[in-house]
Design a protein around this motif. Sequence first.
Motif, PDB file in Angstrom:
ATOM      1  N   VAL A 193      17.218  66.789  31.554  1.00  0.00           N
ATOM      2  CA  VAL A 193      16.375  67.776  32.248  1.00  0.00           C
ATOM      3  C   VAL A 193      16.099  67.212  33.636  1.00  0.00           C
ATOM      4  O   VAL A 193      15.588  66.098  33.772  1.00  0.00           O
ATOM      5  CB  VAL A 193      15.033  68.003  31.511  1.00  0.00           C
ATOM      6  CG1 VAL A 193      14.155  68.967  32.295  1.00  0.00           C
ATOM      7  CG2 VAL A 193      15.266  68.533  30.100  1.00  0.00           C
ATOM      8  N   ALA A 205      10.952  72.283  36.256  1.00  0.00           N
ATOM      9  CA  ALA A 205      11.976  71.643  35.412  1.00  0.00           C
ATOM     10  C   ALA A 205      13.169  72.573  35.338  1.00  0.00           C
ATOM     11  O   ALA A 205      13.022  73.786  35.203  1.00  0.00           O
ATOM     12  CB  ALA A 205      11.418  71.384  34.024  1.00  0.00           C
ATOM     13  N   LYS A 238      11.708  70.213  27.861  1.00  0.00           N
ATOM     14  CA  LYS A 238      11.260  70.391  29.253  1.00  0.00           C
ATOM     15  C   LYS A 238       9.816  69.916  29.411  1.00  0.00           C
ATOM     16  O   LYS A 238       9.447  69.320  30.426  1.00  0.00           O
ATOM     17  CB  LYS A 238      11.394  71.866  29.673  1.00  0.00           C
ATOM     18  CG  LYS A 238      12.846  72.242  29.979  1.00  0.00           C
ATOM     19  CD  LYS A 238      13.042  73.720  30.154  1.00  0.00           C
ATOM     20  CE  LYS A 238      12.480  74.250  31.449  1.00  0.00           C
ATOM     21  NZ  LYS A 238      12.836  75.682  31.634  1.00  0.00           N
TER      22      LYS A 238
END
Length: 388
Positions: A193, A205, A238
């Motif tokens: 990520v 993100a 995330k």
Amino acid sequence: MKFNPFHQKIGIIGGGQLGKMLIESGLPWNVAYNVLDPDAHAPARRYADTFIHGPLVSKEHILGLAEISDILTYEIEHIDVETLIELKALGKRIIPDPEVLRIIQNKKFQKEFYASNNLETTQFRIVQSMNDVASAIETLSGEKFVIKSAQGGYDGKGVWIVPKSEILNGKLDLPPMEYVVEEFVENATEIAVIVARSQDGEIEAYPCVEMEFDPKLNLVDHLFAPANISSALEDSLKDLATRAVQKLDGVGVFAVELFVDQSGAIFINEIAPRPHNSGHQTIEGNTTSQYEQLNRILLNLPLGKTDLLGPVVMMNLLGQEGVEGDYTLTGLEELFKTPKANLHWYNKTSTRPGRKMGHLTVRADSVEIALQHARKIRRALQMKPFTR
Ligand code: ADP
């Protein structure tokens, strides 16, 4: 001339492909860059206003770069962090903060940081020599362990995956230094990520990407997005990556590498404080690339959206076995006849097996189709030895 945000000169420590793509994304805005690199043929050199040829761990050279640049950043971790800390104390703007780099440079500091901030990571112990590994694993579980040198590793170098029996038999023979010993995540799905955080604390993100490794080279073979995971898992990953960057108080672009095990448990593996191989595809695959995002952050501009434009595959083009030194590139026809296929060639003047020479990004209606195209293009591309 009236000051505008684009009139700040950015100094990049390291002039490899990441620096090259960072500069490429700033060219439409006419941002100027200076570059420091030990390789006279560094990929980013041709774009640099001033190229400083010298080691990344040399105080003198970093000070030289700082003198001619308004803002400093870096595209590699193995640099002289102490000089950056001194420069910061003198008021130089350095993004990401060198204190963050200091944690990241050392795998022991990283692991301790995750553990003490409740950021899920694999169980680990720190040992000062190989002799201590057997007693360390008594308090860990599993039949395999990962031993990582605390300092100096990259691209899988300095990482050993070892069966318990080999450790207990005393067969392991590694040089004396500090190591992290951690539990091995069996059949892990590897996710990255990219997290961008601005000078004002705005944070975004990117969608998860799933990475497939080349088992021999321990390097990413290819990756794809969207990852083949549930949306609940995507959100948890995330969230963990975002919390990690927030806890670091990081400003910049960070690549957070994570594992998902067979039960769906998630772990942070490591963070890179810079654009990353796992974000190359954001150039064609997302609303704002990781490179543009870092330029925005360096210039104190608002962040861009990170949405995925559609299924995308990024495939590394590594130096082929049996070809070293000068080379010529053949077999480009497949690439040029494939729609939504992009080649990034890093302009390295010599090849060697496993060296990152370029990458492909392919978009299609599905990840499967994009992967088929990418494989076909890569099969056709050949680096042939070149003789003058
Ligand atoms: P580097 O910093 O050199 O890239 P990493 O810590 O990312 O080293 O490890 C390299 C690779 O080794 C990872 O991408 C992963 O494939 C494997 N690996 C590392 N740690 C573990 C672990 N705890 N469990 C399973 N695989 C691991």
